[in-house]
Design a protein around this motif. Structure first.
Motif, PDB file in Angstrom:
ATOM      1  N   THR A  43     -78.805 -59.058 -62.869  1.00  0.00           N
ATOM      2  CA  THR A  43     -79.076 -58.652 -61.615  1.00  0.00           C
ATOM      3  C   THR A  43     -77.755 -58.897 -60.758  1.00  0.00           C
ATOM      4  O   THR A  43     -77.076 -58.257 -60.001  1.00  0.00           O
ATOM      5  CB  THR A  43     -80.167 -59.261 -60.882  1.00  0.00           C
ATOM      6  N   VAL A  44     -77.135 -60.137 -60.941  1.00  0.00           N
ATOM      7  CA  VAL A  44     -75.926 -60.674 -60.309  1.00  0.00           C
ATOM      8  C   VAL A  44     -74.718 -59.903 -60.766  1.00  0.00           C
ATOM      9  O   VAL A  44     -73.990 -59.640 -59.841  1.00  0.00           O
ATOM     10  CB  VAL A  44     -75.841 -62.258 -60.322  1.00  0.00           C
ATOM     11  N   LEU A  45     -74.742 -59.713 -61.949  1.00  0.00           N
ATOM     12  CA  LEU A  45     -73.547 -58.931 -62.681  1.00  0.00           C
ATOM     13  C   LEU A  45     -73.752 -57.582 -62.039  1.00  0.00           C
ATOM     14  O   LEU A  45     -72.743 -56.940 -61.546  1.00  0.00           O
ATOM     15  CB  LEU A  45     -73.674 -58.784 -64.110  1.00  0.00           C
ATOM     16  N   GLY A  46     -74.625 -56.933 -61.858  1.00  0.00           N
ATOM     17  CA  GLY A  46     -74.780 -55.684 -61.231  1.00  0.00           C
ATOM     18  C   GLY A  46     -74.432 -55.705 -59.868  1.00  0.00           C
ATOM     19  O   GLY A  46     -73.572 -54.727 -59.605  1.00  0.00           O
ATOM     20  N   VAL A  47     -74.576 -56.497 -58.989  1.00  0.00           N
ATOM     21  CA  VAL A  47     -74.221 -56.579 -57.672  1.00  0.00           C
ATOM     22  C   VAL A  47     -72.770 -56.858 -57.637  1.00  0.00           C
ATOM     23  O   VAL A  47     -72.156 -55.846 -56.829  1.00  0.00           O
ATOM     24  CB  VAL A  47     -74.823 -57.881 -56.945  1.00  0.00           C
ATOM     25  N   ILE A  48     -72.316 -57.513 -58.423  1.00  0.00           N
ATOM     26  CA  ILE A  48     -70.763 -57.689 -58.504  1.00  0.00           C
ATOM     27  C   ILE A  48     -70.180 -56.498 -58.842  1.00  0.00           C
ATOM     28  O   ILE A  48     -68.931 -56.187 -58.375  1.00  0.00           O
ATOM     29  CB  ILE A  48     -70.394 -58.724 -59.426  1.00  0.00           C
ATOM     30  N   ASN A  49     -70.531 -55.839 -60.075  1.00  0.00           N
ATOM     31  CA  ASN A  49     -69.969 -54.585 -60.548  1.00  0.00           C
ATOM     32  C   ASN A  49     -69.758 -53.489 -59.475  1.00  0.00           C
ATOM     33  O   ASN A  49     -68.926 -52.898 -58.839  1.00  0.00           O
ATOM     34  CB  ASN A  49     -70.666 -54.047 -61.600  1.00  0.00           C
ATOM     35  N   TYR A  50     -71.091 -53.395 -58.676  1.00  0.00           N
ATOM     36  CA  TYR A  50     -71.209 -52.558 -57.590  1.00  0.00           C
ATOM     37  C   TYR A  50     -70.264 -52.559 -56.308  1.00  0.00           C
ATOM     38  O   TYR A  50     -69.745 -51.611 -55.900  1.00  0.00           O
ATOM     39  CB  TYR A  50     -72.521 -52.167 -57.098  1.00  0.00           C
ATOM     40  N   LEU A  51     -70.399 -53.918 -56.152  1.00  0.00           N
ATOM     41  CA  LEU A  51     -69.322 -54.328 -55.256  1.00  0.00           C
ATOM     42  C   LEU A  51     -67.718 -54.101 -55.482  1.00  0.00           C
ATOM     43  O   LEU A  51     -67.017 -53.409 -54.597  1.00  0.00           O
ATOM     44  CB  LEU A  51     -69.220 -55.792 -54.619  1.00  0.00           C
ATOM     45  N   VAL A  52     -67.340 -54.302 -56.834  1.00  0.00           N
ATOM     46  CA  VAL A  52     -66.026 -54.101 -56.925  1.00  0.00           C
ATOM     47  C   VAL A  52     -65.642 -52.575 -57.156  1.00  0.00           C
ATOM     48  O   VAL A  52     -64.547 -52.050 -56.481  1.00  0.00           O
ATOM     49  CB  VAL A  52     -65.765 -54.721 -58.620  1.00  0.00           C
ATOM     50  N   VAL A  53     -66.512 -51.707 -57.578  1.00  0.00           N
ATOM     51  CA  VAL A  53     -66.271 -50.378 -57.594  1.00  0.00           C
ATOM     52  C   VAL A  53     -66.597 -49.718 -56.224  1.00  0.00           C
ATOM     53  O   VAL A  53     -65.652 -48.930 -55.761  1.00  0.00           O
ATOM     54  CB  VAL A  53     -67.884 -49.712 -58.270  1.00  0.00           C
ATOM     55  N   PHE A  54     -67.061 -50.359 -55.224  1.00  0.00           N
ATOM     56  CA  PHE A  54     -67.023 -50.067 -53.897  1.00  0.00           C
ATOM     57  C   PHE A  54     -65.560 -50.152 -53.384  1.00  0.00           C
ATOM     58  O   PHE A  54     -65.144 -49.341 -52.683  1.00  0.00           O
ATOM     59  CB  PHE A  54     -68.163 -50.632 -52.889  1.00  0.00           C
ATOM     60  N   ILE A  55     -65.196 -51.423 -53.515  1.00  0.00           N
ATOM     61  CA  ILE A  55     -63.750 -51.778 -52.943  1.00  0.00           C
ATOM     62  C   ILE A  55     -62.612 -50.880 -53.482  1.00  0.00           C
ATOM     63  O   ILE A  55     -61.871 -50.557 -52.948  1.00  0.00           O
ATOM     64  CB  ILE A  55     -63.600 -53.104 -53.503  1.00  0.00           C
ATOM     65  N   ILE A  56     -62.638 -50.646 -54.796  1.00  0.00           N
ATOM     66  CA  ILE A  56     -61.853 -49.840 -55.684  1.00  0.00           C
ATOM     67  C   ILE A  56     -61.829 -48.287 -55.044  1.00  0.00           C
ATOM     68  O   ILE A  56     -60.943 -47.601 -55.019  1.00  0.00           O
ATOM     69  CB  ILE A  56     -61.951 -49.605 -56.915  1.00  0.00           C
ATOM     70  N   ARG A  57     -63.345 -47.958 -54.954  1.00  0.00           N
ATOM     71  CA  ARG A  57     -63.471 -46.539 -54.433  1.00  0.00           C
ATOM     72  C   ARG A  57     -62.758 -46.444 -53.114  1.00  0.00           C
ATOM     73  O   ARG A  57     -62.088 -45.367 -52.500  1.00  0.00           O
ATOM     74  CB  ARG A  57     -64.779 -46.202 -54.342  1.00  0.00           C
ATOM     75  N   MET A  58     -63.110 -47.406 -52.041  1.00  0.00           N
ATOM     76  CA  MET A  58     -62.312 -47.329 -50.910  1.00  0.00           C
ATOM     77  C   MET A  58     -60.822 -47.374 -50.810  1.00  0.00           C
ATOM     78  O   MET A  58     -60.138 -46.513 -50.036  1.00  0.00           O
ATOM     79  CB  MET A  58     -62.721 -48.515 -49.990  1.00  0.00           C
ATOM     80  N   ILE A  59     -60.183 -48.012 -51.739  1.00  0.00           N
ATOM     81  CA  ILE A  59     -58.799 -48.054 -52.014  1.00  0.00           C
ATOM     82  C   ILE A  59     -58.201 -46.599 -52.246  1.00  0.00           C
ATOM     83  O   ILE A  59     -57.482 -46.264 -51.624  1.00  0.00           O
ATOM     84  CB  ILE A  59     -58.330 -49.007 -52.948  1.00  0.00           C
ATOM     85  N   PHE A  60     -59.172 -46.058 -53.304  1.00  0.00           N
ATOM     86  CA  PHE A  60     -58.673 -44.731 -53.662  1.00  0.00           C
ATOM     87  C   PHE A  60     -58.782 -43.539 -52.342  1.00  0.00           C
ATOM     88  O   PHE A  60     -58.043 -42.713 -52.532  1.00  0.00           O
ATOM     89  CB  PHE A  60     -59.521 -44.251 -55.042  1.00  0.00           C
ATOM     90  N   LYS A  61     -59.596 -43.845 -51.572  1.00  0.00           N
ATOM     91  CA  LYS A  61     -59.659 -42.869 -50.537  1.00  0.00           C
ATOM     92  C   LYS A  61     -58.393 -42.975 -49.667  1.00  0.00           C
ATOM     93  O   LYS A  61     -58.170 -41.943 -48.950  1.00  0.00           O
ATOM     94  CB  LYS A  61     -60.732 -43.259 -49.669  1.00  0.00           C
ATOM     95  N   THR A  62     -57.574 -44.001 -49.800  1.00  0.00           N
ATOM     96  CA  THR A  62     -56.134 -43.946 -48.935  1.00  0.00           C
ATOM     97  C   THR A  62     -55.248 -43.483 -49.873  1.00  0.00           C
ATOM     98  O   THR A  62     -54.140 -43.427 -49.331  1.00  0.00           O
ATOM     99  CB  THR A  62     -56.189 -45.456 -48.606  1.00  0.00           C
ATOM    100  N   THR A  63     -55.286 -43.402 -51.267  1.00  0.00           N
ATOM    101  CA  THR A  63     -54.199 -43.023 -51.957  1.00  0.00           C
ATOM    102  C   THR A  63     -54.007 -41.499 -52.093  1.00  0.00           C
ATOM    103  O   THR A  63     -54.858 -40.658 -51.634  1.00  0.00           O
ATOM    104  CB  THR A  63     -54.275 -43.348 -53.434  1.00  0.00           C
ATOM    105  N   ARG A  64     -52.940 -41.070 -52.541  1.00  0.00           N
ATOM    106  CA  ARG A  64     -52.664 -39.667 -52.691  1.00  0.00           C
ATOM    107  C   ARG A  64     -52.479 -39.491 -54.124  1.00  0.00           C
ATOM    108  O   ARG A  64     -51.338 -40.211 -54.997  1.00  0.00           O
ATOM    109  CB  ARG A  64     -51.371 -39.352 -51.875  1.00  0.00           C
ATOM    110  N   LEU A  65     -53.123 -38.816 -54.768  1.00  0.00           N
ATOM    111  CA  LEU A  65     -53.076 -38.398 -56.255  1.00  0.00           C
ATOM    112  C   LEU A  65     -52.352 -37.082 -56.591  1.00  0.00           C
ATOM    113  O   LEU A  65     -52.712 -36.090 -55.981  1.00  0.00           O
ATOM    114  CB  LEU A  65     -54.398 -38.234 -56.861  1.00  0.00           C
ATOM    115  N   GLU A  66     -51.457 -37.196 -57.208  1.00  0.00           N
ATOM    116  CA  GLU A  66     -50.677 -36.147 -57.495  1.00  0.00           C
ATOM    117  C   GLU A  66     -50.515 -35.721 -59.177  1.00  0.00           C
ATOM    118  O   GLU A  66     -50.296 -36.626 -59.934  1.00  0.00           O
ATOM    119  CB  GLU A  66     -49.151 -36.270 -57.191  1.00  0.00           C
TER     120      GLU A  66
END
Length: 233
Positions: free
Chosen positions: A7-30
């Motif tokens: 359960t704790v591991l799942g929460v941590i994983n979803y939190l990490v994924v959320f942070i990385i996803r927010m970072i990628f929303k600001t990046t420009r992929l080419e």
């Protein structure tokens, strides 16, 4: 200290994924050149591929698209439980298995599980050496009829997190992420050990060529053939 609670591991994983996803929303992929036509998010018709991605570049493939038309092959080892949980949190499927164990029946099961999907493989994993191609992806290609497509990623600015045998890099906010996709490498069926080693060396060579090409692009002005990323539907 290793976290035992799922359960704790799942929460941590979803939190990490959320942070990385927010970072990628600001990046420009080419996509460099015509790479967009062969990437996992493209319409490749009925053909499905084995995408070769170095272990330290696994983050961009997970977050470059809204939807995935691929699954990742990960180790059956217990250490891969965290990786599987992160893939699930990122919305990408995972298959636990091996490219070299179990013979033809294991390969057939693997392809059945990935039917209609591309398979993303880290050929230098799960324990290295760093950027050293193993023959597993060539073995799978020879027995499945799927071509191997080399991939390379880079970024104008990123963080690097060092692990036991390799690093993982994550682009910094508002950076530019480059994606270069090589040409398909078709492997004949029933190849000998010598031929398998030769094709493994070939894939290694193509992966290294893509890495060098991207390094030159990142260190210079944007390439005029680079095209902006089109969001997946």
């Amino acid at each position: 200290m290793k976290i035992q609670s799922r359960t704790v591991l799942g929460v941590i994983n979803y939190l990490v994924v959320f942070i990385i996803r927010m970072i990628f929303k600001t990046t420009r992929l080419e996509f460099v050149g015509d790479s967009i036509e062969r990437c996992p998010f493209a319409d490749t018709g009925d053909e499905r591929f084995l995408y070769s991605v170095w272990h330290d570049s696994v983050i961009p493939p997970l977050f470059c698209a809204v939807k995935h038309n691929s699954v990742a092959l990960i180790s059956q080892h217990r250490d891969a439980d965290t990786i599987e949980a992160m893939l699930k949190a990122a919305g990408m499927g995972a298959i636990r298995g091996s490219t070299t164990r179990g013979g033809a029946s294991a390969i057939k099961k693997l392809i059945t599980l990935a039917e209609g999907k591309h398979i993303v493989i880290t050929p230098d994993g799960p324990r290295g050496p760093h950027h050293k191609m193993k023959s597993g992806i060539v073995f799978l290609a020879s027995h499945s009829g799927r071509a191997v497509i080399p991939n390379a990623f880079s970024a104008s600015s990123y963080w690097k997190f060092q692990g036991s045998w390799t690093s993982i890099w994550i682009p910094k906010p508002f950076s530019k992420v480059y994606y270069l996709v090589g040409e398909p490498i078709y492997i004949p069926k029933d190849i000998s050990r010598e031929e398998m080693n030769s094709y493994t060396d070939l894939v290694q060579e193509k992966m290294e060529e893509l890495e060098q090409e991207l390094k030159q692009i990142v260190c210079s002005e944007p390439d005029p053939e680079t095209v902006p990323f089109r969001k997946a539907a």
